[in-house]
Scaffold this motif. Structure first.
Motif, PDB file in Angstrom:
ATOM      1  N   MET A   1      37.733  60.684  45.978  1.00  0.00           N
ATOM      2  CA  MET A   1      39.014  60.374  45.313  1.00  0.00           C
ATOM      3  C   MET A   1      39.586  59.089  45.893  1.00  0.00           C
ATOM      4  O   MET A   1      39.596  58.900  47.107  1.00  0.00           O
ATOM      5  N   THR A   2      40.079  58.187  45.056  1.00  0.00           N
ATOM      6  CA  THR A   2      40.628  56.916  45.497  1.00  0.00           C
ATOM      7  C   THR A   2      42.138  56.983  45.593  1.00  0.00           C
ATOM      8  O   THR A   2      42.785  57.647  44.788  1.00  0.00           O
ATOM      9  N   CYS A   3      42.702  56.255  46.540  1.00  0.00           N
ATOM     10  CA  CYS A   3      44.156  56.193  46.695  1.00  0.00           C
ATOM     11  C   CYS A   3      44.740  57.586  46.833  1.00  0.00           C
ATOM     12  O   CYS A   3      45.573  58.018  46.040  1.00  0.00           O
ATOM     13  N   HIS A   4      44.269  58.360  47.859  1.00  0.00           N
ATOM     14  CA  HIS A   4      44.809  59.702  48.080  1.00  0.00           C
ATOM     15  C   HIS A   4      46.311  59.637  48.244  1.00  0.00           C
ATOM     16  O   HIS A   4      46.845  58.778  48.944  1.00  0.00           O
ATOM     17  N   ASP A   5      47.027  60.556  47.589  1.00  0.00           N
ATOM     18  CA  ASP A   5      48.484  60.587  47.653  1.00  0.00           C
ATOM     19  C   ASP A   5      48.936  60.870  49.080  1.00  0.00           C
ATOM     20  O   ASP A   5      48.427  61.756  49.751  1.00  0.00           O
ATOM     21  N   ALA A   6      49.928  60.103  49.528  1.00  0.00           N
ATOM     22  CA  ALA A   6      50.444  60.303  50.873  1.00  0.00           C
ATOM     23  C   ALA A   6      51.217  61.611  50.975  1.00  0.00           C
ATOM     24  O   ALA A   6      51.435  62.131  52.060  1.00  0.00           O
ATOM     25  N   GLY A   7      51.679  62.103  49.824  1.00  0.00           N
ATOM     26  CA  GLY A   7      52.284  63.430  49.807  1.00  0.00           C
ATOM     27  C   GLY A   7      53.662  63.522  50.402  1.00  0.00           C
ATOM     28  O   GLY A   7      54.080  64.569  50.859  1.00  0.00           O
ATOM     29  N   ALA A   8      54.442  62.459  50.407  1.00  0.00           N
ATOM     30  CA  ALA A   8      55.769  62.476  51.010  1.00  0.00           C
ATOM     31  C   ALA A   8      56.778  63.103  50.058  1.00  0.00           C
ATOM     32  O   ALA A   8      56.831  62.792  48.884  1.00  0.00           O
ATOM     33  N   ALA A 147      46.508  57.702  55.249  1.00  0.00           N
ATOM     34  CA  ALA A 147      46.071  56.982  56.455  1.00  0.00           C
ATOM     35  C   ALA A 147      46.691  55.585  56.500  1.00  0.00           C
ATOM     36  O   ALA A 147      47.028  55.080  57.578  1.00  0.00           O
ATOM     37  N   LEU A 148      46.862  54.960  55.327  1.00  0.00           N
ATOM     38  CA  LEU A 148      47.506  53.650  55.282  1.00  0.00           C
ATOM     39  C   LEU A 148      48.938  53.747  55.785  1.00  0.00           C
ATOM     40  O   LEU A 148      49.404  52.883  56.549  1.00  0.00           O
ATOM     41  N   GLY A 149      49.655  54.806  55.371  1.00  0.00           N
ATOM     42  CA  GLY A 149      51.024  54.998  55.835  1.00  0.00           C
ATOM     43  C   GLY A 149      51.095  55.146  57.341  1.00  0.00           C
ATOM     44  O   GLY A 149      51.988  54.590  57.996  1.00  0.00           O
ATOM     45  N   ARG A 150      50.142  55.895  57.926  1.00  0.00           N
ATOM     46  CA  ARG A 150      50.135  56.063  59.386  1.00  0.00           C
ATOM     47  C   ARG A 150      49.836  54.744  60.082  1.00  0.00           C
ATOM     48  O   ARG A 150      50.428  54.421  61.119  1.00  0.00           O
ATOM     49  N   ALA A 151      48.928  53.963  59.526  1.00  0.00           N
ATOM     50  CA  ALA A 151      48.567  52.689  60.142  1.00  0.00           C
ATOM     51  C   ALA A 151      49.718  51.686  60.072  1.00  0.00           C
ATOM     52  O   ALA A 151      49.927  50.903  61.010  1.00  0.00           O
ATOM     53  N   VAL A 157      53.945  55.519  48.909  1.00  0.00           N
ATOM     54  CA  VAL A 157      53.823  56.310  47.682  1.00  0.00           C
ATOM     55  C   VAL A 157      53.000  55.505  46.680  1.00  0.00           C
ATOM     56  O   VAL A 157      52.874  54.282  46.798  1.00  0.00           O
ATOM     57  N   ILE A 158      52.457  56.200  45.703  1.00  0.00           N
ATOM     58  CA  ILE A 158      51.601  55.570  44.696  1.00  0.00           C
ATOM     59  C   ILE A 158      52.330  55.539  43.358  1.00  0.00           C
ATOM     60  O   ILE A 158      53.001  56.501  42.985  1.00  0.00           O
ATOM     61  N   ARG A 203      40.989  49.088  58.323  1.00  0.00           N
ATOM     62  CA  ARG A 203      40.003  50.013  58.909  1.00  0.00           C
ATOM     63  C   ARG A 203      40.579  51.426  58.985  1.00  0.00           C
ATOM     64  O   ARG A 203      39.915  52.402  58.627  1.00  0.00           O
ATOM     65  N   GLU A 204      41.836  51.513  59.454  1.00  0.00           N
ATOM     66  CA  GLU A 204      42.465  52.832  59.586  1.00  0.00           C
ATOM     67  C   GLU A 204      42.621  53.517  58.228  1.00  0.00           C
ATOM     68  O   GLU A 204      42.521  54.741  58.124  1.00  0.00           O
ATOM     69  N   ALA A 205      42.861  52.720  57.187  1.00  0.00           N
ATOM     70  CA  ALA A 205      43.052  53.279  55.841  1.00  0.00           C
ATOM     71  C   ALA A 205      41.731  53.520  55.131  1.00  0.00           C
ATOM     72  O   ALA A 205      41.728  53.958  53.971  1.00  0.00           O
ATOM     73  N   ASP A 206      40.606  53.234  55.813  1.00  0.00           N
ATOM     74  CA  ASP A 206      39.282  53.402  55.210  1.00  0.00           C
ATOM     75  C   ASP A 206      39.191  52.639  53.888  1.00  0.00           C
ATOM     76  O   ASP A 206      38.658  53.139  52.892  1.00  0.00           O
TER      77      ASP A 206
END
Length: 643
Positions: A1-8, A147-151, A157-158, A203-206
């Motif tokens: 799955m691409t661009c996994h939802d950050a779920g906030a 992971a992008l949000g954590r980095a 959000v998408i 890298r962190e966001a893969d």
């Protein structure tokens, strides 16, 4: 799955109106998001320079009132042009926003992160919105949004165009800026360290960059070719102007029939002569004479909307960058020229994207020469009088060919004017890089296309209701006052029972006739009598008023068939008395005059505002009038010699 939802999921209580700014690169999807959130109609296109000033809209979510500002797109907060300065001041100025929404294009994330790195140093809460995640997936890319949000240390959000659930997530997130994540340590400011920071975040966001679009690459190999691409563009425009006459003609005929019916209806039910003349000649003959060209206006913007929404217009901008280079300008100047096809006002405003003050002036002084939509009713009327509908050039209609030639003439002369202006203003200055998005070709969204057609059509109708209607009523009064008495007409030998003779005498002795005859010596060498002169003078308020003026005069001469009355008009006095007025030479002169003259007070006012002085509007008006008059005289002379 691409661009996994950050779920906030964020909620909070807040009672005051928040000011939130949308920040992002050109073509990152800011204006699309802004429109979706506010319901407004900010223009969206696939090339920079479309948003050159702040768009402001309101949003209410769960009782929270917010004011959203769509800022001009920029690659950096280190501004190099006026439109970028608007963005920088809005974000970093003393009156900074309560929060920032930074829109990142998922397909070009590496480039987008540089702007976010600068934004993190503003000290205001930041919400990161990822756009074009669907495009990233389609082209084989990958991104873990959580992971992008954590980095980044920011809430992510998408927002995918057309996805209502994701749009709802964005709205709920906007209601609680105080709950957005904040990085413990902002991104570095040193350019070398910023690049290392970007690498680590990716890298962190893969993150896996998308593959180049094979379909787009194949199409671009043809459309971006210096020769074939240019030929295809001109062929596309040529075909479009053929469509204007073939498709719009029957619709225009229906509208004309409708106004003819209204004119007959008013004549039958309004007994007061002056009121009947006001309604039949002033309103229906004048305003109706302009409204009949609505189909052409709609078709023009339908074409532009389809080209913009598909991604083709950015390719045209790329091709024209070479042409602009010949004039000493850069590709950004083409955006201003292209915007002027709709109206010179947004074209002049689009020069804010040019870093060089000299380039801005050169472009502003030449942009009004581009054929705008206000010229379209004038061109359509004159071309229909000059060329029979059945006339052909090979298999193509001559009317459409001539319309294409008029648009091409405006563009060529605008380039020449820009070249001259650039050299007179001086060529010294730093050449800065011009970045332009080359998006994948996309299927136009029906909503965007409808909006792209309806907004200018609505503006055209509002212009008729506000400007043209008022000017038309003023002209009706000037054309019908003072009222000639029965005794005065009898003394002049006019048969008062002959309605046509009475109408002609009234026109020839009106206030408008007196003013027109006073100015006529200036335009008489071009073949213009006082009636055409009045129309040309009135068109300084709006070019379409020329059509309305002649419509009123023709309607007064022959209410049954004003179009035929227009073609049969003759000189009423002087050495040309009795000669046909609208000869091919005069019609050609009118076409050329309207192609070059600066007949728009609104454009002059915007030119004054953008240049900061009355000097440049005066220069523009003066040189364009001289160019218009001289070219019209030359064309008239050549046509007469050829005829």
């Amino acid at each position: 799955m691409t661009c996994h939802d950050a779920g906030a999921t964020l909620t909070a209580e807040h009672t005051t109106t928040r000011r939130i700014c949308l920040l992002g690169n050109p073509n990152a999807g800011k204006s699309t998001l802004f429109n979706a959130l506010t319901g407004l109609k900010a223009k969206v296109a696939n090339y920079p320079g479309i948003t050159v000033s702040k768009m402001v809209g309101e949003l209410n979510v769960d009782g929270q009132q917010m004011m959203l500002e769509d800022l001009p797109g920029t690659y950096s907060l280190d501004a190099i042009s006026p439109d970028e300065q608007v963005t920088t001041e809005a974000v970093t100025g003393d009156d900074h926003p309560d929060a920032l929404v930074v829109v990142l294009d998922a397909t070009s994330l590496r480039r987008s992160l540089g702007l976010l790195a600068q934004a993190q140093h503003t000290g205001v809460p930041i919400l990161v919105v990822l756009s074009f995640c669907d495009e990233l997936a389609r082209r084989g890319g990958y991104l873990d949004a959580a992971a992008l949000g954590r980095a980044l240390g920011n809430t992510v959000v998408i927002a995918t165009a057309g996805d209502r659930r994701q749009l709802t997530d964005v709205k709920h997130a906007l209601a609680a800026p105080e709950l957005w994540d904040t990085p413990e340590l902002a991104a570095p400011t040193d350019p070398a360290l910023v690049q290392a920071w970007v690498d680590s975040v990716l890298r962190e966001a893969d993150y896996r960059a998308p593959d180049s679009d094979a379909r787009t690459r194949r199409i671009d190999s043809v459309l971006l070719h210096p020769l074939w691409g240019t030929l295809i563009f001109f062929a596309t425009m040529y075909a479009f102007f053929q469509v204007i006459f073939t498709v719009a003609a029957p619709i225009q005929g229906w509208i004309e029939d409708g106004f003819a019916w209204l004119s007959e209806l008013s004549a039958a039910h309004i007994e007061t002569p002056w009121l009947q003349g006001l309604v039949a000649d002033g309103l229906i003959g004048g305003v109706g004479g302009v409204l009949v060209f609505l189909p052409q206006i709609a078709l023009l913007f339908l074409m532009i909307s389809l080209l913009e929404a598909s991604g083709y217009m950015s390719r045209v901008a790329f091709l024209m960058d070479r042409v602009m280079g010949k004039a000493g300008l850069e590709g950004r100047a083409f955006v201003a020229m292209l915007s002027s096809v709709a109206c010179a006002i947004p074209g002049i405003m689009a020069t804010r994207s040019l870093p060089s003050a000299k380039d801005r002036l050169a472009t502003m002084l030449s942009a009004p020469l581009m054929t705008c939509s206000a010229r379209l009713p004038v061109y359509t009327m004159l071309i229909a009088m000059l060329v029979p509908q059945e006339a052909k050039v090979g298999t193509f209609g001559l009317q459409g060919t001539l319309m294409f030639a008029m648009y091409l003439l405006g563009a060529v002369v605008a380039m020449i004017a820009a070249w001259v202006a650039k050299r007179l203003l001086g060529r010294r200055g730093t050449n800065l890089p011009f970045f332009m998005e080359m998006p994948s070709y996309r299927r136009p969204h029906l909503r965007d296309v409808i909006g792209g057609v309806w907004n200018p059509v609505k503006s055209f109708l509002m212009k008729i209701g506000r400007v043209i209607l008022v000017l038309t009523l003023v002209l009706w009064a000037l054309l019908n006052l003072p009222v000639a008495s029965q005794d005065r007409m009898a003394e002049a030998g006019i048969d008062t029972t002959d309605e046509a003779a009475v109408a002609t005498y009234q026109l020839d002795n009106s206030y408008a006739a007196s003013m027109g005859k006073a100015i006529q010596p200036v335009f008489e060498p071009l073949g213009f009598d006082w009636r055409i002169t009045v129309g040309v003078t009135a068109s300084l308020g709006a070019r379409e008023v020329f059509v309305a003026t002649l419509g009123q005069i023709a309607s007064a001469d022959d209410p049954e068939d004003p179009a035929a009355a227009l073609e049969k008009m003759t000189w009423t006095e002087g050495p040309h008395a009795g000669e046909k007025l609208f000869t091919p030479a005069t019609l050609a002169a009118l076409l050329v005059f309207f192609a070059f003259a600066l007949q728009c007070t609104a454009t002059i006012a915007v030119l004054r505002r953008e240049s900061g002085s009355w000097k440049w509007p005066a220069i523009a008006f003066g040189y364009m009038f001289v160019l218009a008059w001289g070219s019209a005289w030359l064309v008239r002379t050549l046509v007469e010699l050829a005829g």
